[in-house]
Design an enzyme around this catalytic site. Structure first.
Site, mmCIF file in Angstrom:
data_model
loop_
_atom_site.group_PDB
_atom_site.id
_atom_site.type_symbol
_atom_site.label_atom_id
_atom_site.label_comp_id
_atom_site.label_asym_id
_atom_site.label_seq_id
_atom_site.Cartn_x
_atom_site.Cartn_y
_atom_site.Cartn_z
ATOM 1 N N SER A 151 -69.318 2.933 26.629
ATOM 2 C CA SER A 151 -68.546 3.754 25.690
ATOM 3 C C SER A 151 -68.472 5.168 26.238
ATOM 4 C CB SER A 151 -69.278 3.790 24.344
ATOM 5 O OG SER A 151 -68.754 4.806 23.509
ATOM 6 N N TYR A 164 -76.595 4.203 18.412
ATOM 7 C CA TYR A 164 -75.472 3.798 19.276
ATOM 8 C C TYR A 164 -75.521 4.561 20.601
ATOM 9 C CZ TYR A 164 -70.652 2.364 20.348
ATOM 10 O OH TYR A 164 -69.522 1.816 20.935
HETATM 11 P P1 NAI Z 1 -65.630 -5.635 17.592
HETATM 12 O O1 NAI Z 1 -66.475 -5.412 16.400
HETATM 13 O O2 NAI Z 1 -64.310 -6.283 17.418
HETATM 14 O O3 NAI Z 1 -66.414 -6.453 18.712
HETATM 15 C C1 NAI Z 1 -67.807 -6.539 18.807
HETATM 16 C C2 NAI Z 1 -68.149 -8.005 18.984
HETATM 17 O O4 NAI Z 1 -69.557 -8.152 19.231
HETATM 18 C C3 NAI Z 1 -67.829 -8.827 17.716
HETATM 19 O O5 NAI Z 1 -67.069 -9.948 18.069
HETATM 20 C C4 NAI Z 1 -69.192 -9.212 17.202
HETATM 21 O O6 NAI Z 1 -69.209 -10.466 16.535
HETATM 22 C C5 NAI Z 1 -69.992 -9.262 18.491
HETATM 23 N N1 NAI Z 1 -71.430 -9.190 18.254
HETATM 24 C C6 NAI Z 1 -72.094 -8.336 17.431
HETATM 25 N N2 NAI Z 1 -73.408 -8.607 17.452
HETATM 26 C C7 NAI Z 1 -73.570 -9.649 18.313
HETATM 27 C C8 NAI Z 1 -74.702 -10.379 18.751
HETATM 28 N N3 NAI Z 1 -75.932 -10.076 18.319
HETATM 29 N N4 NAI Z 1 -74.502 -11.397 19.638
HETATM 30 C C9 NAI Z 1 -73.265 -11.703 20.085
HETATM 31 N N5 NAI Z 1 -72.163 -11.033 19.695
HETATM 32 C C10 NAI Z 1 -72.321 -10.017 18.821
HETATM 33 O O7 NAI Z 1 -65.432 -4.206 18.254
HETATM 34 P P2 NAI Z 1 -64.950 -3.807 19.737
HETATM 35 O O8 NAI Z 1 -64.422 -2.456 19.625
HETATM 36 O O9 NAI Z 1 -64.124 -4.864 20.317
HETATM 37 O O10 NAI Z 1 -66.336 -3.703 20.498
HETATM 38 C C11 NAI Z 1 -66.580 -4.326 21.751
HETATM 39 C C12 NAI Z 1 -67.457 -3.405 22.588
HETATM 40 O O11 NAI Z 1 -66.712 -2.223 22.887
HETATM 41 C C13 NAI Z 1 -68.736 -2.942 21.893
HETATM 42 O O12 NAI Z 1 -69.816 -2.991 22.804
HETATM 43 C C14 NAI Z 1 -68.419 -1.516 21.513
HETATM 44 O O13 NAI Z 1 -69.580 -0.706 21.415
HETATM 45 C C15 NAI Z 1 -67.536 -1.101 22.668
HETATM 46 N N6 NAI Z 1 -66.725 0.071 22.400
HETATM 47 C C16 NAI Z 1 -65.757 0.065 21.434
HETATM 48 C C17 NAI Z 1 -65.025 1.211 21.177
HETATM 49 C C18 NAI Z 1 -63.965 1.260 20.126
HETATM 50 O O14 NAI Z 1 -63.513 2.370 19.772
HETATM 51 N N7 NAI Z 1 -63.509 0.120 19.591
HETATM 52 C C19 NAI Z 1 -65.257 2.453 21.918
HETATM 53 C C20 NAI Z 1 -66.291 2.347 22.902
HETATM 54 C C21 NAI Z 1 -66.984 1.199 23.132
#
Ligand code: NAI
Length: 266
Positions: A151, A164
């Site tokens: 991130s 985070y």
């Molecule tokens: P999202 O909430 O759609 O995706 C996160 C995914 O991780 C979900 O599918 C969730 O079910 C899964 N997850 C959560 N806990 C879990 C576990 N214990 N085991 C397996 N899967 C698990 O949100 P997004 O944005 O797609 O996030 C994906 C990555 O991108 C994350 O690591 C997030 O920190 C990172 N990120 C997102 C940003 C944003 O603005 N959307 C910015 C910077 C980084």
């Protein structure tokens, strides 16, 4: 993108958001995709359908895809997930540590259990998966690729999100350490560093006014799309990035450029 066709890729947290976009992009590149999900098999199946449809747009593309449940913070789940990938695909070439959560709360008030959960998912989970992938790459004496979804907050402080930021700055240390430790084995380890991206992790993603307020803070004047993060992951995993390791590629519309300096204030 060169070098992705026929590769076996595991993407954690791929039932939604950036992980879903990454699964679709790699399928489009002709890679076999293992779609890890935590809680919703239905969402993971949707990702699978979209990935297979994206592949079928390409002539001669025959991607294999599976969905596999696992909580990445649990070592036993991670072992089971990797065993399933090996038995279905016969091996692994690329790991994308994408799963992540965020919880808000003043640093002196937030429950310690919430801090633990963010670190367990975002950092411990990524380490457990990286460890398994590296063991496999070494045992098979093959090159391998790990991409961590970090991130902008591995670099930018974020008040009220200390768990985070601890987890994401920890990912930077992990990326650089593993990259150095295994460079001679042909294992490349890099991170993508998304900026504000419209996905379910952000409440503002579905609120036009809040989304505009976020966009106004970003030098390029808009939030990012999951597909733009997926493109960076595909690049870092491809042969085009063969000489890149230990780096974080920020995809953030300029958010890491200290935007408040855009106009002189001294
Ligand atoms: P999202 O909430 O759609 O995706 C996160 C995914 O991780 C979900 O599918 C969730 O079910 C899964 N997850 C959560 N806990 C879990 C576990 N214990 N085991 C397996 N899967 C698990 O949100 P997004 O944005 O797609 O996030 C994906 C990555 O991108 C994350 O690591 C997030 O920190 C990172 N990120 C997102 C940003 C944003 O603005 N959307 C910015 C910077 C980084």
């Amino acid at each position: 993108m060169q070098g992705l066709k026929g590769k076996n890729v595991l993407i954690t947290g791929a039932s939604t958001g950036i992980g879903r976009a990454i699964a679709i992009r790699f399928a489009k590149e002709g890679a076999n995709v293992a779609i890890n999900y935590y809680s919703s098999e239905a969402e993971a199946r949707e990702t699978q359908d979209l990935a297979e449809a994206a592949c079928s747009e390409i002539q001669g593309c025959g991607v294999e895809s599976i969905v596999v449940q696992a909580d990445v913070s649990q070592a036993a789940d991670v072992d089971r997930m990797f065993d399933r990938v090996y038995s279905e695909f016969g091996g692994l070439d690329i790991l994308i540590n994408n799963a992540g959560i965020q919880m808000e709360g003043a640093s002196h008030e937030i429950e310690v259990s919430q801090i633990d959960k963010m670190i367990a998912t975002n950092l411990r989970g990524a380490y457990l998966c990286a460890r398994k992938a590296i063991q496999h790459f070494l045992a098979k004496q093959q090159p391998g690729i790990i991409i961590n979804d970090s991130s902008v907050h591995e670099m930018i402080p974020r008040p009220k999100y200390v768990g985070y930021t601890i987890s994401k700055s920890g990912l930077e240390g992990m990326t650089r350490t593993l990259a150095l430790e295994y460079a001679r084995h042909g294992i490349r380890v890099n991170s993508i560093g998304p900026g504000a991206t419209a996905t379910p992790i952000n409440d503002w993603a579905t609120d036009p006014q809040a989304r505009q307020e976020i966009a106004d803070q970003i030098p390029m004047g808009r939030v990012g799309q999951p597909e733009e993060m997926a493109a960076a992951a595909a690049f870092l995993a491809s042969d085009e990035a063969a000489y890149i390791t230990g780096q974080t590629l920020f995809i953030d519309g300029g958010l890491t450029l200290f935007p408040s300096f855009r106009t002189p204030w001294t």
